[in-house]
Design a protein around this motif. Structure first.
Motif, PDB file in Angstrom:
ATOM      1  N   GLN A   1      -4.695 -14.891  -3.111  1.00 14.71           N
ATOM      2  CA  GLN A   1      -5.059 -15.592  -4.342  1.00 14.71           C
ATOM      3  C   GLN A   1      -5.455 -17.042  -4.079  1.00 14.71           C
TER       4      GLN A   1
ATOM      5  N   GLU B   1      13.733 -14.947  -3.688  1.00 18.57           N
ATOM      6  CA  GLU B   1      12.472 -14.254  -3.987  1.00 18.57           C
ATOM      7  C   GLU B   1      11.369 -14.797  -3.101  1.00 18.57           C
ATOM      8  N   LEU B   2      10.520 -13.907  -2.604  1.00 21.19           N
ATOM      9  CA  LEU B   2       9.408 -14.293  -1.736  1.00 21.19           C
ATOM     10  C   LEU B   2       8.144 -13.586  -2.207  1.00 21.19           C
ATOM     11  N   LYS B   3       7.106 -14.377  -2.515  1.00 20.34           N
ATOM     12  CA  LYS B   3       5.833 -13.815  -2.948  1.00 20.34           C
ATOM     13  C   LYS B   3       4.724 -14.287  -2.012  1.00 20.34           C
ATOM     14  N   GLU B   4       3.919 -13.346  -1.543  1.00 20.46           N
ATOM     15  CA  GLU B   4       2.772 -13.706  -0.715  1.00 20.46           C
ATOM     16  C   GLU B   4       1.577 -13.967  -1.630  1.00 20.46           C
ATOM     17  N   VAL B   5       1.006 -15.158  -1.503  1.00 13.18           N
ATOM     18  CA  VAL B   5      -0.104 -15.553  -2.376  1.00 13.18           C
ATOM     19  C   VAL B   5      -1.309 -16.014  -1.567  1.00 13.18           C
TER      20      VAL B   5
ATOM     21  N   TYR C   1       3.057 -18.472   1.039  1.00 12.01           N
ATOM     22  CA  TYR C   1       4.130 -17.859   0.267  1.00 12.01           C
ATOM     23  C   TYR C   1       4.627 -18.817  -0.820  1.00 12.01           C
ATOM     24  N   ILE C   2       5.158 -18.238  -1.884  1.00 14.21           N
ATOM     25  CA  ILE C   2       5.928 -18.977  -2.881  1.00 14.21           C
ATOM     26  C   ILE C   2       7.346 -18.425  -2.851  1.00 14.21           C
ATOM     27  N   CYS C   3       8.324 -19.316  -2.650  1.00 16.75           N
ATOM     28  CA  CYS C   3       9.704 -18.879  -2.466  1.00 16.75           C
ATOM     29  C   CYS C   3      10.613 -19.484  -3.520  1.00 16.75           C
ATOM     30  N   ASN C   4      11.598 -18.717  -3.938  1.00 19.44           N
ATOM     31  CA  ASN C   4      12.682 -19.213  -4.774  1.00 19.44           C
ATOM     32  C   ASN C   4      13.972 -19.169  -3.979  1.00 19.44           C
TER      33      ASN C   4
END
Length: 281
Positions: free
Chosen positions: A27, A20-24, A34-37
Motif C-alpha cells: 500500500q 499486532e503486526l500489519k504489512e503495508v 510494517y505497522i505495529c501495535n
C-alpha cells in the motif's frame, strides 16, 4: 539514546510486547514495511551492550545484558501470602502510611495545577473532571500511577507541539500572503507543500531564523519531556515515582504562577484566545 549526548544510552528502558503486526509495504510502495501495535510489559536495567557498533551500522539489533523488573504487581501478591514477623509488619504499615499520604498529596497538587491552568486559559490543559479520576495507586491497573504518568507524558508532548505550532503560525501567514501576492493564488489553490528554493530571499532568511528560534525555544521542552520519563523509569519503587511526579506537577504550577503574576503586571485591555485548545482527560 541520550537526547543531547550522542552515543550515550539510558541505563533503564522498557520492554515492549508485540500485539499486532500489519504489512503495508504494498500500500505504501515500500515506504513503510510494517505497522505495529505494542504494549509495555515491564522495565529492564541494562548492564552491558554486547554489540554497540550495531547502533551506527543498523545491520542487526542491539544485544544487551540486563535485569528485568516486573511492575505487574504479581511479585507483591506472592509476597503478601508469605509469613511476616512483627517488625516486618510494622515496617510495612509505616511505609503504607507514608505512601498513602503521598498519594493524597499528589492529588491535591494536581488539583492546584488544573485550577491555575483553567484560570489562565492555557491552550494545553487538563480537564476539571480529571482531578477526581487521577490514578495514584501502585501497579499497572486502571487506578495505577502508571496511567497518570502516561497522561503527564501526553501533556508534555501536546505542550511541545502547541509551542511549535505557535512559532510556525506567523511564518505560515506570511507564506500564504507571498503565494497570494506573488503567485496570484487564491485560498483554494494554495499548495500543501512548497520547496525551500521556491521561496523569496526574504522568506528563506525567515525560515532559517525560525529554525534557530525553534532550536533555542523548543529544546528545553524536548529535554523535559524525554528526561522526565527517564527519571520516572529509573525510580526504585512506587513511592519514588510518586515523589517525582509530584515534583513535576508542582514545578509546572510554579511556572504558571509566575506567568499569572507577570500577566497581572503587564495586562492589557485586549486578549487573544485560541480556538484549538487541547484538553486532556
Amino acid at each position: 539514546s541520550h537526547p543531547t549526548e550522542s552515543g550515550r544510552f539510558a541505563q533503564m528502558g522498557v520492554l515492549f510486547e508485540l500485539e499486532e503486526l500489519k504489512e503495508v509495504s504494498e500500500q505504501t510502495e515500500d515506504q513503510i514495511k510494517y505497522i505495529c501495535n505494542h504494549k509495555v510489559t515491564g522495565r529492564v536495567k541494562l548492564h552491558h551492550i554486547l554489540n554497540p557498533s550495531a547502533w551506527e551500522s543498523r545491520e542487526t539489533y542491539l544485544r544487551v545484558e540486563g535485569t528485568i523488573f516486573d511492575d505487574s504487581g504479581k511479585d507483591e501478591d506472592e509476597d503478601d501470602d508469605s509469613p511476616q514477623d512483627e517488625y516486618s509488619s510494622l515496617a510495612s504499615a509505616a511505609q503504607g502510611g507514608i505512601t498513602g499520604r503521598l498519594e493524597k498529596s499528589i492529588q491535591e497538587s494536581f488539583s492546584d495545577l488544573v485550577d491555575i491552568q483553567h484560570d489562565l486559559e492555557e491552550d494545553v490543559r487538563f480537564t476539571k473532571p480529571s482531578v477526581a479520576t487521577l490514578a495514584v495507586k501502585d501497579g499497572p491497573g486502571k487506578d495505577g500511577l502508571w496511567q497518570s504518568i502516561k497522561l503527564w507524558q501526553t501533556f508534555a508532548d501536546q505542550r511541545l507541539m502547541a509551542q511549535q505550532n505557535e512559532l510556525q503560525q506567523e511564518f505560515q501567514e506570511r507564506l500564504q500572503a507571498f503565494l497570494k501576492k506573488e503567485r496570484g493564488l487564491n485560498e483554494e489553490e494554495l499548495p500543501s507543500a512548497i520547496g525551500f528554493e521556491e521561496l523569496s530571499d526574504e522568506l528563506q532568511a525567515e525560515v532559517k531564523e525560525l529554525q534557530k528560534r525553534m532550536a533555542i525555544e523548543l529544546q528545553p521542552l524536548v529535554l523535559e519531556s524525554s528526561l522526565t520519563m527517564q527519571k520516572i523509569l529509573e525510580a526504585s519503587d512506587h513511592t519514588e515515582r510518586l515523589k517525582l511526579l509530584k515534583h513535576f506537577i508542582e514545578t509546572e504550577t510554579k511556572r504558571l504562577s509566575t506567568k499569572r503574576a507577570l500577566k497581572g503586571m503587564f495586562s492589557s485591555t485586549g486578549s487573544d484566545s485560541s480556538d484549538a485548545e487541547k484538553l486532556l482527560f
